[in-house]
Design a protein around this motif. Structure first.
Motif, PDB file in Angstrom:
ATOM      1  N   THR A 169       1.726   7.725  -1.393  1.00 27.00           N
ATOM      2  CA  THR A 169       1.124   7.612  -0.068  1.00 27.00           C
ATOM      3  C   THR A 169       1.698   6.430   0.698  1.00 27.00           C
ATOM      4  O   THR A 169       1.993   6.533   1.888  1.00 27.00           O
ATOM      5  CB  THR A 169      -0.394   7.419  -0.194  1.00 27.00           C
ATOM      6  N   ILE A 170       1.868   5.348  -0.008  1.00 27.56           N
ATOM      7  CA  ILE A 170       2.414   4.170   0.664  1.00 27.56           C
ATOM      8  C   ILE A 170       3.843   4.436   1.105  1.00 27.56           C
ATOM      9  O   ILE A 170       4.268   4.039   2.195  1.00 27.56           O
ATOM     10  CB  ILE A 170       2.338   2.953  -0.265  1.00 27.56           C
ATOM     11  N   LYS A 171       4.552   5.125   0.278  1.00 26.19           N
ATOM     12  CA  LYS A 171       5.930   5.426   0.655  1.00 26.19           C
ATOM     13  C   LYS A 171       5.954   6.297   1.901  1.00 26.19           C
ATOM     14  O   LYS A 171       6.738   6.069   2.827  1.00 26.19           O
ATOM     15  CB  LYS A 171       6.627   6.134  -0.505  1.00 26.19           C
ATOM     16  N   ARG A 172       5.071   7.250   1.939  1.00 23.37           N
ATOM     17  CA  ARG A 172       5.039   8.097   3.116  1.00 23.37           C
ATOM     18  C   ARG A 172       4.582   7.317   4.332  1.00 23.37           C
ATOM     19  O   ARG A 172       5.058   7.555   5.452  1.00 23.37           O
ATOM     20  CB  ARG A 172       4.134   9.305   2.882  1.00 23.37           C
ATOM     21  N   ALA A 173       3.673   6.403   4.110  1.00 20.30           N
ATOM     22  CA  ALA A 173       3.251   5.557   5.221  1.00 20.30           C
ATOM     23  C   ALA A 173       4.417   4.739   5.748  1.00 20.30           C
ATOM     24  O   ALA A 173       4.574   4.560   6.957  1.00 20.30           O
ATOM     25  CB  ALA A 173       2.125   4.627   4.770  1.00 20.30           C
ATOM     26  N   VAL A 176       6.449  14.291   6.784  1.00 22.10           N
ATOM     27  CA  VAL A 176       5.311  13.499   6.324  1.00 22.10           C
ATOM     28  C   VAL A 176       3.995  14.152   6.722  1.00 22.10           C
ATOM     29  O   VAL A 176       3.079  14.301   5.914  1.00 22.10           O
ATOM     30  CB  VAL A 176       5.405  12.072   6.905  1.00 22.10           C
ATOM     31  N   GLY A 185       1.197  15.786   4.323  1.00 20.26           N
ATOM     32  CA  GLY A 185      -0.158  15.268   4.314  1.00 20.26           C
ATOM     33  C   GLY A 185      -1.178  16.356   4.570  1.00 20.26           C
ATOM     34  O   GLY A 185      -2.173  16.483   3.862  1.00 20.26           O
ATOM     35  N   ASN A 215       0.537   6.655  -9.101  1.00 21.25           N
ATOM     36  CA  ASN A 215       1.633   7.419  -8.529  1.00 21.25           C
ATOM     37  C   ASN A 215       1.280   7.990  -7.174  1.00 21.25           C
ATOM     38  O   ASN A 215       2.053   7.948  -6.237  1.00 21.25           O
ATOM     39  CB  ASN A 215       2.027   8.565  -9.470  1.00 21.25           C
ATOM     40  N   GLN A 216       0.064   8.509  -7.109  1.00 18.44           N
ATOM     41  CA  GLN A 216      -0.359   9.073  -5.833  1.00 18.44           C
ATOM     42  C   GLN A 216      -0.381   8.013  -4.759  1.00 18.44           C
ATOM     43  O   GLN A 216       0.059   8.222  -3.631  1.00 18.44           O
ATOM     44  CB  GLN A 216      -1.745   9.689  -5.972  1.00 18.44           C
ATOM     45  N   ARG A 217      -0.888   6.892  -5.152  1.00 20.22           N
ATOM     46  CA  ARG A 217      -1.010   5.831  -4.149  1.00 20.22           C
ATOM     47  C   ARG A 217       0.354   5.311  -3.721  1.00 20.22           C
ATOM     48  O   ARG A 217       0.582   5.036  -2.551  1.00 20.22           O
ATOM     49  CB  ARG A 217      -1.819   4.694  -4.735  1.00 20.22           C
ATOM     50  N   SER A 218       1.240   5.217  -4.696  1.00 22.77           N
ATOM     51  CA  SER A 218       2.570   4.755  -4.314  1.00 22.77           C
ATOM     52  C   SER A 218       3.252   5.789  -3.433  1.00 22.77           C
ATOM     53  O   SER A 218       3.969   5.459  -2.493  1.00 22.77           O
ATOM     54  CB  SER A 218       3.408   4.480  -5.555  1.00 22.77           C
ATOM     55  N   ALA A 265      -1.469   1.287   8.570  1.00 18.97           N
ATOM     56  CA  ALA A 265      -1.565   2.329   7.553  1.00 18.97           C
ATOM     57  C   ALA A 265      -1.924   1.740   6.198  1.00 18.97           C
ATOM     58  O   ALA A 265      -2.734   2.305   5.451  1.00 18.97           O
ATOM     59  CB  ALA A 265      -0.239   3.093   7.467  1.00 18.97           C
ATOM     60  N   LEU A 266      -1.321   0.611   5.889  1.00 17.58           N
ATOM     61  CA  LEU A 266      -1.620  -0.023   4.606  1.00 17.58           C
ATOM     62  C   LEU A 266      -3.080  -0.402   4.500  1.00 17.58           C
ATOM     63  O   LEU A 266      -3.728  -0.188   3.477  1.00 17.58           O
ATOM     64  CB  LEU A 266      -0.774  -1.283   4.459  1.00 17.58           C
TER      65      LEU A 266
END
Lengths: 514, 153
Positions: free
Chosen positions: B43-47, B70, B74, B38-41, B24-25
């Motif tokens: 997304t990573i958190k959700r990943a 999740v 998404g 923020n969005q990317r973080s 995912a990363l």
């Protein structure tokens, strides 16, 4: 680069079905990491909030996010159907076995149907018992055909005992069988004395019925009538006992299997002996010393034991779990879960290296300073000046800490700084590290013990690999600094387990040890 | 039966976790178009949570709830729905096991809120889910720390 990415995609999708083998996963991990490195080599936007060694993690700030969602979720979804049933349908229960009750997703339906089925099973025997009880009473009034009544009662008891035995021996203590065994246990008081006083009479009733079965064939009406009087009284008690047990069902009392396993077999054994026992029954379940035989208290006891057992299992997982009190233990658990979730959040932010994103984590004034350093660090403005003052501050705080924590905290507060657990701080610091060739700063972190001063910037390894790594990886790997800082510690004894934290991470949070 | 479940599904499968998360990363990082940190973080958190839930398997209530949340989020983002609406409405069971003998109602409720998918569970099951959840959370955190460490070296 595109080709390599496509290759990786292909490899990843082919590996979808076999994620379990470590070798494959390691290969995938390698490839993924390489991909991370390669992908960002192209864009060398110097994002200083992240330690960017030669060809690594890079972040571009342009563009939307919808596309990433597509790919990411598609990947996740593609791996789902292989093992998981329909995810989108909340009504479909994924696991209908009685062992795991699907609460979150499947809604009420399977739960209710299971319990409804169990309840339905229970109701039948009760109806029968009540029916037979009423019939027996009628017989008592009419005063005839005692053997018929006794036979009916025997029939009633035997199949239920068999049912109970089978259920209890085969199904154990699952939820629906518990309900059914609970249901049948209501009948048990009739042959066995597990219930109220009325059940004792009903037990007598059964025994007498069995005992008298042979002699009753000799048609002893007087004895039979005498028995019937006993029948009537005890039946009323039994009939009352049954509905009482029945009403307590919906609360789901769970009976210990051992008691019932012993009791029905004893009961059946007695019945099979056909009158081997005399009038005083030997089927009473001997209560353990100091414990009641009331099914509800038994159920309560079992439930408490289960909860205690789970709490013990949790105690091993959660650090600082030397609390014996259940309430404080729950507090610890709650704090630990919050802490772990916070760590996930922080670590996900640390990948971006966005200091502005990290700022909300630190609730004090240092957030401003952190943000300032993060954003301006790009151009390396704050470099030397900040570091020097920080080093001095750290020394000061270390000195103060030796004397008195309160004064140390006040000093920090005056400076607008705070302490944080090492793991968090290192995560943040690795995110906020700047590419400044400041070698001496790496030592600053090691001097501090339980936490590190925020915003003490970690050594910038990619510029000075020798110094950075030589310093024991002070800011780099968040897993190692918790060890390295502790080992370097001389000022405080056993700083490893204690932390002083003034941020939203609560006081009870400890340095996370793996 | 409960004992067997608890012992078997105890230890999180770390290679599986790593596999899902890193994949995912990589996918996220490949997408060079990111609106904001923020969005990317997020997304990573959700990943991270999604990979955790995937590795945990469908047998746990929390993993199902996490994955649903999740994925729902998404997909809702993709379609432009407002993201404040949570899917709790139709997953939330109003009927809760009301046990008068429960000595810690408030704390258990807090825990119920924290652990996903544990809205309507009795205490013993809640504790079991919490233990499992904590194990996987720790594994995920360690994995992320290792990734950060290895990347930042």
């Amino acid at each position: 680069m595109q080709q390599s990415s496509r290759e990786m995609q292909g490899m990843a999708s082919s590996l979808n079905g076999i994620p379990s083998s470590a070798g494959v996963a390691a290969a995938a991990a390698q490839i993924a990491l390489q991909e991370l490195h390669n992908g960002h080599r192209q864009q060398q936007i110097q994002n200083p909030s992240m330690q960017v060694p030669a060809a690594h993690f890079d972040h571009s700030t342009a563009g939307s996010e919808a596309g990433s969602h597509d790919d990411f979720f598609d990947q996740m979804l593609s791996s789902l159907p292989s093992s998981w049933p329909d995810l989108g349908n909340p009504k479909v229960p994924w696991d209908l076995t009685s062992s795991s009750n699907p609460n979150g997703l499947a809604g009420k339906s399977p739960e209710e149907s299971a319990t409804a089925a169990a309840e339905g099973l229970q109701y039948a025997p009760y109806d029968e018992s009540l029916l037979l009880a009423s019939r027996l009473r009628q017989h008592q009034i009419s005063g005839g055909s005692s053997p018929a009544g006794k036979q009916m009662l025997l029939q009633l008891n035997h199949p239920h005992q068999q049912q109970q035995q089978q259920q209890m021996l085969l199904q154990g203590m699952g939820r629906s069988p518990v309900a059914t065994s609970g249901g049948d246990s209501g009948l048990l008081p009739m042959p066995l004395s597990l219930g109220s006083a009325g059940s004792a009479d009903s037990r007598l009733l059964v025994d007498r019925s069995r005992d008298e079965l042979d002699p009753s064939f000799r048609s002893n009406p007087t004895g039979g009538e005498g028995l019937y009087n006993g029948f009537g009284g005890s039946l009323q008690g039994g009939a009352q006992a049954a509905p009482q047990q029945h009403f307590h069902h919906p609360q789901g009392p769970s009976m210990p299997a051992q008691n019932f396993g012993g009791a029905p077999s004893a009961g059946v054994g007695q019945a099979g002996a056909a009158g081997g026992g005399t009038a005083p029954p030997r089927q009473r379940v001997r209560a353990r010393r100091g414990q009641a035989t009331d099914p509800h208290s038994i159920a309560e006891r079992l439930r408490r034991e289960r909860i205690a057992e789970r709490m013990k299992a949790l105690q091993e997982l959660v650090p600082n779990a030397n609390k014996t009190d259940k309430a404080s233990m729950l507090d610890e658990i709650i704090d630990y879960v919050k802490f772990l979730q916070l760590q996930v959040k922080v670590l996900s932010m640390s990948r971006l290296g966005g200091a502005a994103a990290v700022a909300p984590v630190v609730s004090d004034m240092p957030s401003e300073r952190l943000a300032v350093q993060g954003q301006s660090g790009r151009s390396g403005i704050n470099g030397a000046a900040g570091n020097d003052s920080l080093t001095v501050t750290e020394h000061q705080v270390a000195k103060l800490m030796e004397e008195d924590m309160g004064s140390a905290m006040q000093y920090l507060q005056g400076k607008g700084l705070c302490l944080m657990p090492i793991s968090l701080a290192s995560a943040i610091s690795s995110a906020t590290c700047h590419p400044r060739p400041v070698a001496g700063n790496g030592g600053g972190i090691h001097h501090l013990n339980p936490g590190c001063l925020i915003p003490a910037p970690p050594p910038s390894n990619h510029n000075n690999p020798a110094v950075g790594s030589g310093a024991g990886g002070g800011g780099d790997g968040p897993s190692s600094p918790s060890m390295s800082v502790l080992t370097v510690q001389s000022a405080m004894a056993n700083g490893g387990d204690t932390d002083v934290s003034r941020t939203s991470v609560k006081d009870a949070a400890s340095v996370s040890k793996p | 039966m409960n004992r067997k479940n608890s012992n078997k599904s105890r230890n999180p499968n770390k290679p599986t976790l790593a596999f899902y998360f890193l994949r995912a990363l990589a996918c996220i990082n490949k997408k060079t178009s990111m609106a904001s940190y923020n969005q990317r973080s997020g997304t990573i958190k959700r990943a991270a949570y999604a990979s955790m839930a995937l590795a945990a398997g469908p047998k746990r209530a929390w993993s199902r709830a996490v994955l649903c949340r999740v994925l729902w989020w998404g997909s809702s983002r993709l379609h432009g729905f407002p993201t404040r609406r949570r899917p709790r409405a139709f997953f939330h069971r109003r009927v809760r096991v009301a046990d008068p003998k429960l000595r810690e109602p408030s704390k258990a409720d807090v825990l119920r809120r924290l652990v996903p998918g544990a809205k309507a569970m009795d205490l013993s099951r809640l504790l079991e889910e919490t233990a499992h959840y904590i194990q996987y959370l720790r594994a995920q955190v360690l994995l992320m720390q290792n990734v950060v460490g290895s990347v930042s070296d």
